[in-house]
Write an enzyme that holds these catalytic residues in place. Structure first.
Site, PDB file in Angstrom:
ATOM      1  N   MET A   1     -12.236   0.572   1.248  1.00 15.50           N
ATOM      2  CA  MET A   1     -11.395   1.537   0.544  1.00 15.50           C
ATOM      3  C   MET A   1     -11.686   1.454  -0.960  1.00 15.50           C
ATOM      4  SD  MET A   1      -7.761   0.658   2.353  1.00 15.50           S
ATOM      5  CE  MET A   1      -7.918  -0.743   3.403  1.00 15.50           C
ATOM      6  N   THR A   2     -11.615   0.248  -1.486  1.00 14.53           N
ATOM      7  CA  THR A   2     -11.628   0.042  -2.936  1.00 14.53           C
ATOM      8  C   THR A   2     -12.988   0.380  -3.553  1.00 14.53           C
ATOM      9  OG1 THR A   2     -10.049  -1.729  -2.564  1.00 14.53           O
ATOM     10  CG2 THR A   2     -11.094  -1.660  -4.732  1.00 14.53           C
TER      11      THR A   2
ATOM     12  N   THR B   1     -14.186  -7.304   1.918  1.00 14.15           N
ATOM     13  CA  THR B   1     -14.183  -8.501   2.767  1.00 14.15           C
ATOM     14  C   THR B   1     -15.170  -8.312   3.925  1.00 14.15           C
ATOM     15  OG1 THR B   1     -11.867  -8.848   2.205  1.00 14.15           O
ATOM     16  CG2 THR B   1     -12.663  -9.990   4.163  1.00 14.15           C
TER      17      THR B   1
ATOM     18  N   ALA C   1      -5.821  14.068  -1.048  1.00 12.64           N
ATOM     19  CA  ALA C   1      -5.637  13.148   0.086  1.00 12.64           C
ATOM     20  C   ALA C   1      -6.040  13.817   1.398  1.00 12.64           C
ATOM     21  CB  ALA C   1      -4.188  12.689   0.149  1.00 12.64           C
TER      22      ALA C   1
ATOM     23  N   GLU D   1      -1.025  -4.507   8.570  1.00 11.16           N
ATOM     24  CA  GLU D   1      -1.884  -5.150   7.570  1.00 11.16           C
ATOM     25  C   GLU D   1      -1.063  -6.041   6.636  1.00 11.16           C
ATOM     26  OE1 GLU D   1      -4.845  -1.295   7.462  1.00 11.16           O
ATOM     27  OE2 GLU D   1      -4.088  -2.074   5.571  1.00 11.16           O
ATOM     28  N   ARG D   2       0.073  -5.546   6.251  1.00 13.01           N
ATOM     29  CA  ARG D   2       0.892  -6.313   5.297  1.00 13.01           C
ATOM     30  C   ARG D   2       1.579  -7.488   5.983  1.00 13.01           C
ATOM     31  NH1 ARG D   2       2.273  -1.032   1.551  1.00 13.01           N
ATOM     32  NH2 ARG D   2       0.137  -1.025   0.745  1.00 13.01           N
TER      33      ARG D   2
ATOM     34  N   GLY E   1      -2.754  -4.456  -1.362  1.00 17.17           N
ATOM     35  CA  GLY E   1      -1.697  -3.865  -2.195  1.00 17.17           C
ATOM     36  C   GLY E   1      -1.068  -4.951  -3.056  1.00 17.17           C
ATOM     37  N   THR E   2      -1.046  -4.722  -4.359  1.00 17.98           N
ATOM     38  CA  THR E   2      -0.525  -5.748  -5.274  1.00 17.98           C
ATOM     39  C   THR E   2       0.999  -5.886  -5.123  1.00 17.98           C
ATOM     40  OG1 THR E   2      -0.119  -4.166  -7.064  1.00 17.98           O
ATOM     41  CG2 THR E   2      -2.320  -5.185  -6.982  1.00 17.98           C
TER      42      THR E   2
ATOM     43  N   GLU F   1       3.086  -5.473  -7.363  1.00 20.88           N
ATOM     44  CA  GLU F   1       3.724  -4.355  -8.069  1.00 20.88           C
ATOM     45  C   GLU F   1       3.803  -3.130  -7.159  1.00 20.88           C
ATOM     46  OE1 GLU F   1       1.103  -6.198  -9.377  1.00 20.88           O
ATOM     47  OE2 GLU F   1       2.544  -7.460 -10.433  1.00 20.88           O
TER      48      GLU F   1
HETATM   49  C1  LIG Z   1     -10.775 -11.157  -2.462  1.00 24.06           C
HETATM   50  C2  LIG Z   1     -10.500  -9.692  -2.305  1.00 24.06           C
HETATM   51  C3  LIG Z   1     -10.713  -9.092  -1.069  1.00 24.06           C
HETATM   52  C4  LIG Z   1     -10.505  -7.707  -0.926  1.00 24.06           C
HETATM   53  N1  LIG Z   1     -10.828  -7.107   0.267  1.00 24.06           N
HETATM   54  C5  LIG Z   1     -10.814  -5.746   0.331  1.00 24.06           C
HETATM   55  C6  LIG Z   1     -11.331  -5.069   1.480  1.00 24.06           C
HETATM   56  O1  LIG Z   1     -11.758  -5.688   2.472  1.00 24.06           O
HETATM   57  N2  LIG Z   1     -11.357  -3.710   1.474  1.00 24.06           N
HETATM   58  C7  LIG Z   1     -10.899  -2.984   0.419  1.00 24.06           C
HETATM   59  O2  LIG Z   1     -10.961  -1.765   0.470  1.00 24.06           O
HETATM   60  N3  LIG Z   1     -10.411  -3.595  -0.683  1.00 24.06           N
HETATM   61  C8  LIG Z   1     -10.357  -4.948  -0.759  1.00 24.06           C
HETATM   62  N4  LIG Z   1      -9.887  -5.581  -1.880  1.00 24.06           N
HETATM   63  C9  LIG Z   1      -9.370  -4.766  -2.986  1.00 24.06           C
HETATM   64  C10 LIG Z   1      -7.878  -4.901  -3.207  1.00 24.06           C
HETATM   65  O3  LIG Z   1      -7.139  -4.306  -2.172  1.00 24.06           O
HETATM   66  C11 LIG Z   1      -7.567  -4.295  -4.583  1.00 24.06           C
HETATM   67  O4  LIG Z   1      -8.156  -5.137  -5.560  1.00 24.06           O
HETATM   68  C12 LIG Z   1      -6.096  -4.145  -4.846  1.00 24.06           C
HETATM   69  O5  LIG Z   1      -5.518  -3.168  -4.007  1.00 24.06           O
HETATM   70  C13 LIG Z   1      -5.796  -3.778  -6.313  1.00 24.06           C
HETATM   71  O6  LIG Z   1      -6.581  -2.723  -6.735  1.00 24.06           O
HETATM   72  P1  LIG Z   1      -7.425  -2.848  -8.110  1.00 24.06           P
HETATM   73  O7  LIG Z   1      -8.181  -4.106  -8.070  1.00 24.06           O
HETATM   74  O8  LIG Z   1      -8.142  -1.580  -8.332  1.00 24.06           O
HETATM   75  O9  LIG Z   1      -6.318  -3.026  -9.231  1.00 24.06           O
HETATM   76  P2  LIG Z   1      -5.628  -1.827 -10.101  1.00 24.06           P
HETATM   77  O10 LIG Z   1      -5.126  -0.790  -9.158  1.00 24.06           O
HETATM   78  O11 LIG Z   1      -6.552  -1.417 -11.182  1.00 24.06           O
HETATM   79  O12 LIG Z   1      -4.414  -2.633 -10.712  1.00 24.06           O
HETATM   80  C14 LIG Z   1      -4.436  -3.319 -11.965  1.00 24.06           C
HETATM   81  C15 LIG Z   1      -2.991  -3.704 -12.301  1.00 24.06           C
HETATM   82  O13 LIG Z   1      -2.195  -2.525 -12.420  1.00 24.06           O
HETATM   83  C16 LIG Z   1      -1.075  -2.627 -11.580  1.00 24.06           C
HETATM   84  N5  LIG Z   1      -0.698  -1.305 -11.085  1.00 24.06           N
HETATM   85  C17 LIG Z   1      -1.494  -0.361 -10.518  1.00 24.06           C
HETATM   86  N6  LIG Z   1      -0.762   0.692 -10.153  1.00 24.06           N
HETATM   87  C18 LIG Z   1       0.524   0.428 -10.511  1.00 24.06           C
HETATM   88  C19 LIG Z   1       1.764   1.121 -10.397  1.00 24.06           C
HETATM   89  N7  LIG Z   1       1.845   2.326  -9.814  1.00 24.06           N
HETATM   90  N8  LIG Z   1       2.881   0.524 -10.877  1.00 24.06           N
HETATM   91  C20 LIG Z   1       2.821  -0.687 -11.454  1.00 24.06           C
HETATM   92  N9  LIG Z   1       1.700  -1.404 -11.576  1.00 24.06           N
HETATM   93  C21 LIG Z   1       0.561  -0.860 -11.102  1.00 24.06           C
HETATM   94  C22 LIG Z   1      -1.524  -3.522 -10.430  1.00 24.06           C
HETATM   95  O14 LIG Z   1      -0.414  -4.084  -9.743  1.00 24.06           O
HETATM   96  C23 LIG Z   1      -2.345  -4.562 -11.196  1.00 24.06           C
HETATM   97  O15 LIG Z   1      -1.485  -5.515 -11.737  1.00 24.06           O
HETATM   98  C24 LIG Z   1     -10.035  -6.946  -2.025  1.00 24.06           C
HETATM   99  C25 LIG Z   1      -9.793  -7.569  -3.249  1.00 24.06           C
HETATM  100  C26 LIG Z   1     -10.031  -8.918  -3.399  1.00 24.06           C
HETATM  101  C27 LIG Z   1      -9.820  -9.527  -4.750  1.00 24.06           C
END
Ligand SMILES: Cc1cc2nc3c(=O)[nH]c(=O)nc-3n(C[C@H](O)[C@H](O)[C@H](O)COP(=O)(O)OP(=O)(O)OC[C@H]3O[C@@H](n4cnc5c(N)ncnc54)[C@H](O)[C@@H]3O)c2cc1C
Length: 380
Positions: A128-129, A161, A181, A245-246, A367-368, A370
């Site tokens: 996804m990312t 991953t 979407a 997932e969660r 999903g973070t 936040e």
């Molecule tokens: C080890 C690892 C494994 C992963 N595995 C996968 C995988 O298998 N497949 C996949 O697709 N992805 C994967 N990911 C990606 C992961 O799901 C994303 O990193 C995560 O969802 C956050 O997205 P981002 O890194 O773009 O951060 P961003 O979206 O850029 O966020 C940066 C900051 O802004 C905050 N933020 C963003 N939007 C908001 C909001 N609306 N309100 C408040 N705060 C906000 C976030 O909480 C964070 O603190 C992986 C990541 C890691 C590190």
């Protein structure tokens, strides 16, 4: 060993499965944890060993070649993997990707992928990312543009991953970049398709044995039949899978937290300072008592959430709250338990160091925290 005597989510079959899981992990994973960390990947022979023991994708229905077990069996494995302290991507395949294949796949797709996913011959990833889109998945730029009976995939993904191991990737891509979407689809890309390339196995703070990678797609042609679950329906399907997932991440957070606690108890009862064990200081006992209370609440909550999910009742906001709470608790736990180790806690030779560095990302991926708060707040 993880104490499960007071758990309520499981029956005798789950616990018998746990015995098998422990045996298999102690033979095929535990001796190699450091090797996996150094190599940055879990080798295929470990996947095959788990597959042979029925530990991969146990929920797949019997008519699709699986064991037809419930999600509780996945949770047992996830708990034991987390307690062992490995970041291997088995749970991604068991708890996340397999559902897309089984629920959305055509008969042909199911026949092509499910048996290998169960045996460990096929390793999967979900992409996804992207460099420019994580939390905000609507910003995905990867395209899969229709061209006759084919789609042409272009774009790049990151933090994926199982990225180095993956034989097939579920790619979130825009089949209609003008439709937001509703123009998003899930597209299967086999790793041997021309134009697909793996990038770096990324250098992370922790979870070193998870081969989290970049993936690149340059004019990758796949048949239109590689769309999983219908053109333009990708976003809906992603949303449908969120509760499981969660919950999966919450389960591993709780397992990892318990291991950190058990390590701290063991260490502080052994380590001496000022003529007594570190455990005997009131600060240590109170800290551990506080953490033990959190673990007790955590396990009870997890059993509630697993039972609810097994009945098909767990909602996205409940699962998001579970992910939020358990991963934040895990972080608090590993940090406090590392502190109780003193300098030893900062040494990689102690398990607490790996538990600590592996835990940090739990509050970010899937999903973070936040975003979890955003989702939960919408239900208020
Ligand atoms: C080890 C690892 C494994 C992963 N595995 C996968 C995988 O298998 N497949 C996949 O697709 N992805 C994967 N990911 C990606 C992961 O799901 C994303 O990193 C995560 O969802 C956050 O997205 P981002 O890194 O773009 O951060 P961003 O979206 O850029 O966020 C940066 C900051 O802004 C905050 N933020 C963003 N939007 C908001 C909001 N609306 N309100 C408040 N705060 C906000 C976030 O909480 C964070 O603190 C992986 C990541 C890691 C590190």
């Amino acid at each position: 060993m993880l104490d499960t005597s007071y758990r309520t989510a499981y029956n005798e079959d789950h616990e018998a499965f746990r015995d098998t899981v422990r045996k298999v992990l102690s033979e095929h994973m535990e001796p190699y944890l450091d090797q996996h960390e150094e190599e940055g990947v879990v080798p295929r022979k470990a996947w095959k060993a788990l597959g042979e023991a029925g530990m991969l994708c146990p929920t797949v229905a019997e008519e699709n070649g699986g064991l037809g077990l419930d999600f509780g069996f996945n949770c047992v494995l996830a708990e034991e993997l987390a307690y062992l302290g490995t970041s291997a991507g088995f749970t991604l395949q068991n708890d996340i990707t397999v559902n897309y294949f089984e629920r959305l796949g055509s008969d042909e797709q199911k026949a092509k992928y499910l048996p290998g996913m169960i045996s460990g011959d096929i390793i999967t990833a979900i992409a996804m990312t992207e460099p420019g889109a994580g939390s905000d998945l609507q910003g995905v730029k990867t395209t899969a543009i229709p061209d006759g009976n084919h789609l042409v995939v272009n774009g790049s993904k990151t933090y994926i991953t199982n990225g180095q191991n993956a034989d097939v990737v579920i790619v979130v891509a825009k089949t209609d970049p003008t439709a937001g979407a509703k123009g998003t689809s899930l597209v299967l890309v086999d790793a041997d398709t021309p134009g697909f390339e793996r990038g770096r196995n990324l250098d992370k703070i922790g979870q070193h044995s998870a081969d989290t990678s970049e993936l690149f797609f340059q004019d990758v042609r796949v048949p239109k039949t590689n769309i999983l679950g219908g053109e333009g329906r990708g976003f809906i399907h992603l949303m449908e899978e969120l509760p499981q997932e969660r919950l999966s991440i919450a389960v591993s957070a709780q397992g990892g937290a318990q291991r950190a606690f058990d390590e701290a108890v063991k260490f502080t009862k052994d380590r001496k300072a000022f003529g007594r064990t570190v455990f005997e200081f009131q600060n240590t006992k109170f800290t551990l008592a506080d953490l033990k209370a959190k673990l007790q609440v955590g396990w009870a909550h997890l059993d509630w959430a697993i039972a609810r999910h097994l009945r098909g009742e767990l909602t996205t906001d409940e699962a998001s709250a579970a992910k939020l709470w358990h991963t934040e608790m895990q972080w608090e736990m590993v940090d406090a338990c590392l502190q109780l180790h003193g300098g030893a806690g900062y040494m990689n030779e102690y398990p607490i160091a790996r538990l600590w560095r592996d835990a940090r990302v739990q509050r970010i991926y899937g999903g973070t925290s936040e975003i979890m708060k955003e989702v939960v707040s919408r239900s208020i």
